[in-house]
Design a protein around this motif. Structure first.
Motif, PDB file in Angstrom:
ATOM      1  N   LEU A 107      -0.714  -6.266   6.534  1.00 13.53           N
ATOM      2  CA  LEU A 107      -0.074  -7.568   6.723  1.00 13.53           C
ATOM      3  C   LEU A 107       1.165  -7.701   5.840  1.00 13.53           C
ATOM      4  N   TRP A 108       1.088  -7.154   4.618  1.00 14.47           N
ATOM      5  CA  TRP A 108       2.268  -7.157   3.741  1.00 14.47           C
ATOM      6  C   TRP A 108       3.406  -6.421   4.438  1.00 14.47           C
ATOM      7  N   LYS A 109       3.134  -5.243   4.975  1.00 15.92           N
ATOM      8  CA  LYS A 109       4.159  -4.434   5.632  1.00 15.92           C
ATOM      9  C   LYS A 109       4.757  -5.150   6.839  1.00 15.92           C
ATOM     10  N   LYS A 110       3.936  -5.920   7.526  1.00 21.26           N
ATOM     11  CA  LYS A 110       4.405  -6.657   8.703  1.00 21.26           C
ATOM     12  C   LYS A 110       5.402  -7.747   8.318  1.00 21.26           C
ATOM     13  N   GLU A 116       5.243  -2.209  -1.836  1.00 22.52           N
ATOM     14  CA  GLU A 116       3.953  -1.648  -1.440  1.00 22.52           C
ATOM     15  C   GLU A 116       2.856  -2.496  -2.051  1.00 22.52           C
ATOM     16  N   LEU A 117       1.871  -2.830  -1.231  1.00 26.36           N
ATOM     17  CA  LEU A 117       0.704  -3.555  -1.713  1.00 26.36           C
ATOM     18  C   LEU A 117      -0.506  -2.648  -1.573  1.00 26.36           C
ATOM     19  N   GLU A 118      -1.189  -2.430  -2.680  1.00 16.25           N
ATOM     20  CA  GLU A 118      -2.457  -1.700  -2.667  1.00 16.25           C
ATOM     21  C   GLU A 118      -3.565  -2.714  -2.895  1.00 16.25           C
ATOM     22  N   ALA A 119      -4.649  -2.583  -2.150  1.00 13.70           N
ATOM     23  CA  ALA A 119      -5.772  -3.520  -2.280  1.00 13.70           C
ATOM     24  C   ALA A 119      -7.066  -2.718  -2.312  1.00 13.70           C
ATOM     25  N   LYS A 126     -17.524  -8.836  -4.825  1.00 11.99           N
ATOM     26  CA  LYS A 126     -17.186 -10.247  -5.018  1.00 11.99           C
ATOM     27  C   LYS A 126     -15.798 -10.435  -5.608  1.00 11.99           C
ATOM     28  N   SER A 127     -15.002  -9.379  -5.581  1.00 11.01           N
ATOM     29  CA  SER A 127     -13.635  -9.472  -6.078  1.00 11.01           C
ATOM     30  C   SER A 127     -12.827  -8.312  -5.494  1.00 11.01           C
ATOM     31  N   ALA A 128     -11.515  -8.477  -5.540  1.00 10.25           N
ATOM     32  CA  ALA A 128     -10.606  -7.445  -5.061  1.00 10.25           C
ATOM     33  C   ALA A 128      -9.460  -7.326  -6.051  1.00 10.25           C
ATOM     34  N   SER A 129      -8.981  -6.110  -6.230  1.00  8.34           N
ATOM     35  CA  SER A 129      -7.869  -5.841  -7.136  1.00  8.34           C
ATOM     36  C   SER A 129      -6.653  -5.427  -6.313  1.00  8.34           C
ATOM     37  N   PHE A 130      -5.479  -5.874  -6.755  1.00  9.89           N
ATOM     38  CA  PHE A 130      -4.240  -5.627  -6.030  1.00  9.89           C
ATOM     39  C   PHE A 130      -3.180  -5.094  -6.971  1.00  9.89           C
ATOM     40  N   ARG A 131      -2.285  -4.292  -6.417  1.00  8.78           N
ATOM     41  CA  ARG A 131      -1.110  -3.799  -7.146  1.00  8.78           C
ATOM     42  C   ARG A 131       0.075  -3.937  -6.191  1.00  8.78           C
ATOM     43  N   LEU A 132       1.086  -4.666  -6.619  1.00  6.84           N
ATOM     44  CA  LEU A 132       2.287  -4.876  -5.814  1.00  6.84           C
ATOM     45  C   LEU A 132       3.470  -4.275  -6.558  1.00  6.84           C
ATOM     46  N   THR A 133       4.182  -3.368  -5.907  1.00  6.36           N
ATOM     47  CA  THR A 133       5.322  -2.679  -6.519  1.00  6.36           C
ATOM     48  C   THR A 133       6.515  -2.683  -5.557  1.00  6.36           C
ATOM     49  N   GLY A 134       7.695  -2.455  -6.128  1.00  9.83           N
ATOM     50  CA  GLY A 134       8.887  -2.247  -5.315  1.00  9.83           C
ATOM     51  C   GLY A 134       9.431  -3.483  -4.627  1.00  9.83           C
ATOM     52  N   THR A 135       9.175  -4.657  -5.177  1.00 13.67           N
ATOM     53  CA  THR A 135       9.641  -5.895  -4.573  1.00 13.67           C
ATOM     54  C   THR A 135      10.072  -6.878  -5.650  1.00 13.67           C
ATOM     55  N   PRO A 172       7.090  -3.007 -15.886  1.00 19.78           N
ATOM     56  CA  PRO A 172       8.198  -3.590 -15.116  1.00 19.78           C
ATOM     57  C   PRO A 172       8.132  -3.168 -13.639  1.00 19.78           C
ATOM     58  N   GLY A 173       8.195  -4.166 -12.765  1.00 21.44           N
ATOM     59  CA  GLY A 173       8.169  -3.888 -11.333  1.00 21.44           C
ATOM     60  C   GLY A 173       6.786  -3.754 -10.723  1.00 21.44           C
ATOM     61  N   THR A 174       5.730  -3.933 -11.522  1.00 25.13           N
ATOM     62  CA  THR A 174       4.366  -3.773 -10.998  1.00 25.13           C
ATOM     63  C   THR A 174       3.517  -4.989 -11.358  1.00 25.13           C
ATOM     64  N   LEU A 175       3.180  -5.749 -10.337  1.00 17.98           N
ATOM     65  CA  LEU A 175       2.285  -6.892 -10.481  1.00 17.98           C
ATOM     66  C   LEU A 175       0.878  -6.431 -10.142  1.00 17.98           C
ATOM     67  N   VAL A 176      -0.068  -6.752 -11.015  1.00 20.49           N
ATOM     68  CA  VAL A 176      -1.474  -6.526 -10.716  1.00 20.49           C
ATOM     69  C   VAL A 176      -2.167  -7.887 -10.724  1.00 20.49           C
ATOM     70  N   PHE A 177      -3.064  -8.075  -9.760  1.00 23.04           N
ATOM     71  CA  PHE A 177      -3.818  -9.307  -9.741  1.00 23.04           C
ATOM     72  C   PHE A 177      -5.186  -9.064  -9.155  1.00 23.04           C
ATOM     73  N   ARG A 178      -6.104  -9.917  -9.534  1.00 27.24           N
ATOM     74  CA  ARG A 178      -7.485  -9.836  -9.040  1.00 27.24           C
ATOM     75  C   ARG A 178      -7.868 -11.185  -8.481  1.00 27.24           C
ATOM     76  N   VAL A 179      -8.506 -11.141  -7.335  1.00 30.50           N
ATOM     77  CA  VAL A 179      -9.041 -12.352  -6.702  1.00 30.50           C
ATOM     78  C   VAL A 179     -10.561 -12.229  -6.746  1.00 30.50           C
ATOM     79  N   ARG A 180     -11.209 -13.299  -7.252  1.00 28.39           N
ATOM     80  CA  ARG A 180     -12.685 -13.323  -7.338  1.00 28.39           C
ATOM     81  C   ARG A 180     -13.204 -14.473  -6.499  1.00 28.39           C
ATOM     82  N   TRP A 181     -14.412 -14.275  -5.967  1.00 27.67           N
ATOM     83  CA  TRP A 181     -15.038 -15.329  -5.150  1.00 27.67           C
ATOM     84  C   TRP A 181     -16.536 -15.290  -5.296  1.00 27.67           C
TER      85      TRP A 181
END
Length: 182
Positions: A107-110, A116-119, A126-135, A172-181
């Motif tokens: 969906l990110w690519k669309k 690049e989004l890695e998930a 009960k959680s997911a980790s993400f890495r967003l780079t190059g944006t 620099p240039g790399t966001l990491v985030f975690r979503v928990r539920w």
């Protein structure tokens, strides 16, 4: 570049949250080139530069939101609602949150030409980790918070109950985030 339909969603969400006065306040705070991109009439390129989307969000945060983070988050959520479409929101309401995780990078690519989004679904399920780079969306504290909130809200539309996020700049240039539920 970002899909232009999100620029239209940002304008509709501004009216939903703050009325025409809020939309006008955001528009008047923008540089001329960004205002022109948001208010073009007639056929336009289906893409808009990320810098224009970022400038719009800064103007919303500093303008009608008055730097109030809960109001800014509410606005980000309404932009998601206006930009995602009825079908996607209906599918999210029926989805198990864990099943959403592998679908997010495509969906990110669309919606974006850069980055690049890695998930990864975490082992607890009960959680997911993400890495967003190059944006450009990983460049500032405001854009990082906005991206993390966008994904937290997407998970909140699933069958998940309590959804939270944490985010940080890994380098620099790399966001990491975690979503928990729950």
């Amino acid at each position: 570049m970002h899909r232009r339909l999100h620029a239209q969603a940002a304008k509709r969400a501004a009216v939903m949250v703050w009325g025409d006065e809020g939309l006008n306040a955001i528009a008047s705070a923008l540089p001329d080139d960004t205002r022109e991109e948001f208010f073009r009439i007639g056929p336009t390129d289906p893409w808009i530069a990320a810098r224009h989307m970022i400038r719009w969000m800064y103007a919303a945060h500093h303008g009608p939101a008055r730097l109030h983070l809960p109001k800014t988050r509410e606005y980000i959520d309404r932009v998601f609602d206006c930009g995602s479409g009825v079908i996607l929101r209906s599918l999210l309401h029926m989805a198990d949150p864990a099943s959403l995780t592998p679908r997010l990078p495509p969906l990110w690519k669309k919606d974006n030409t850069h980055g690049e989004l890695e998930a990864t679904l975490d082992p607890d399920g009960k959680s997911a980790s993400f890495r967003l780079t190059g944006t450009a969306y990983s460049d500032t504290p405001q854009t990082r918070g906005g991206m993390a909130e966008n994904y937290r809200y997407a998970y909140s539309l699933t069958r998940a109950k309590i959804v939270t996020e944490t985010h940080a700049l890994e380098k620099p240039g790399t966001l990491v985030f975690r979503v928990r539920w729950r």
